[in-house]
Scaffold this motif. Sequence first.
Motif, short mmCIF file in Angstrom:
data_model
loop_
_atom_site.label_atom_id
_atom_site.label_comp_id
_atom_site.label_asym_id
_atom_site.label_seq_id
_atom_site.Cartn_x
_atom_site.Cartn_y
_atom_site.Cartn_z
N HIS A 287 0.82 -1.21 0.00
CA HIS A 287 0.00 0.00 0.00
C HIS A 287 0.86 1.26 0.00
CE1 HIS A 287 -2.84 -3.06 1.56
NE2 HIS A 287 -3.71 -2.35 0.87
N PRO B 256 6.41 1.62 -9.62
CA PRO B 256 5.16 2.32 -9.92
C PRO B 256 4.35 2.56 -8.64
CG PRO B 256 5.51 0.52 -11.46
CD PRO B 256 6.54 0.37 -10.39
N PRO B 257 3.44 3.53 -8.65
CA PRO B 257 2.62 3.81 -7.47
C PRO B 257 1.84 2.57 -7.03
CG PRO B 257 2.38 5.55 -9.11
CD PRO B 257 3.17 4.45 -9.76
N ALA B 258 1.61 2.45 -5.73
CA ALA B 258 0.94 1.27 -5.17
C ALA B 258 -0.45 1.07 -5.77
CB ALA B 258 0.84 1.42 -3.65
N ARG B 259 -1.14 2.16 -6.08
CA ARG B 259 -2.50 2.04 -6.62
C ARG B 259 -2.54 1.33 -7.97
NH1 ARG B 259 -2.91 5.98 -10.47
NH2 ARG B 259 -1.37 7.69 -10.32
N MET C 53 12.58 3.88 -8.82
CA MET C 53 11.37 3.86 -8.00
C MET C 53 10.29 3.06 -8.71
SD MET C 53 12.09 5.32 -5.22
CE MET C 53 10.41 5.30 -4.54
N SER D 183 5.54 -5.15 -0.26
CA SER D 183 6.31 -4.22 0.57
C SER D 183 7.68 -4.77 0.89
CB SER D 183 5.55 -3.93 1.87
OG SER D 183 5.40 -5.11 2.65
N GLU E 72 4.78 3.27 -1.17
CA GLU E 72 5.66 3.39 -2.32
C GLU E 72 7.00 2.74 -2.03
OE1 GLU E 72 3.94 4.28 -4.73
OE2 GLU E 72 2.33 5.00 -3.45
N GLU E 73 7.59 2.11 -3.04
CA GLU E 73 8.84 1.36 -2.87
C GLU E 73 9.79 1.64 -4.02
OE1 GLU E 73 9.71 -0.56 -0.37
OE2 GLU E 73 7.80 -0.62 0.73
#
Length: 330
Positions: A125, A141-144, A139, A184, A127-128
């Motif tokens: 959920h 992609p966004p979690a969404r 980086m 995560s 950012e990683e």
Amino acid sequence: MADYTPPFTITNTMLDCVASISEKIGKMSALKNLEAKPHLRKNNRIRSIYSSLRIEANSLSIGQVRDVISGQLVLGEQKEIQEVKNAYEAYAQISVINPYDIEELKRIHAIMTKYLVDESGCFRHGEEGVFNGEQCIFMAPPARLVPQLIDELFAWMNRVQGEVHPLILASVFHYEFVFIHPFSDGNGRMARLWHTCLLSKWKSVFQYIPIESQIEKFQDEYYNAIAKCHINGDSNVFIEFMLKQIDKILEEILLTADEQDEHVTEYVKKLLNVMEYEVPYTSTVLMEKLGLKSKETFRKNYMNPAMELQLVQMTIPEKPKSRNQRYIRR
């Protein structure tokens, strides 16, 4: 979603590697090298787990990893010990995993990260980023977007089964999975395990081929290939890198097996059968395992020939008669 195709192009280098790997797998199948050698299978599984965790900065030695798997007491960080237990349990599932099923991916992630992370068995959920040590490769992609990206990747894999060669498909998945970074924690471990799962559905012998140990040897090149693909916008560099490493590890296994099959006496085979890989033994312990009483017989018929073939080595080669001398199977 159904029309999504990861960007990559089949190159002559890829085709050459696929041909070379297929030829080596054919030789292994004909010789039944791994099927006939349970010690080799076990050692390779341990090497896979040790190397995959080592890439993620687990500090346990291969001997400690072996001891954890064998249920022995190991002094070390509890987190690292738990990582070994989880990885061993996850790798034990390879033969029953359906690598084309997203729910299976989540199930195995729950095993791989048990007691270690809060978001175990579910997508992230937060950012990683992808890191090589302290260096951020890129980086994620966004979690969404993770559920959609994973759905598209698995839809593509299911669609092209039988069309894209498993060796290439597994490498494409590996890169795309690392890029998406859906969890995560545990993404690298899962990517390498899933690569093996996909290949083992093609040829079951891949269950016991330690691809991870080859990646560990070339860890910087592994991350560099990922970074280059991120810049290039396709997975070509990574596919070629992985195919070359698989070819190399198969060559290593074949050479080791051929040496044993063609040149090893029955005495040396008996010695090797009582020795676990990478475990140090005294001569007294080995003689007991072999049921021998004569040190001369042990040296002449068993140990000396094994060392001449470089199948066994001393822990203190500069002092062959040391009271602390131990022998390790290579």
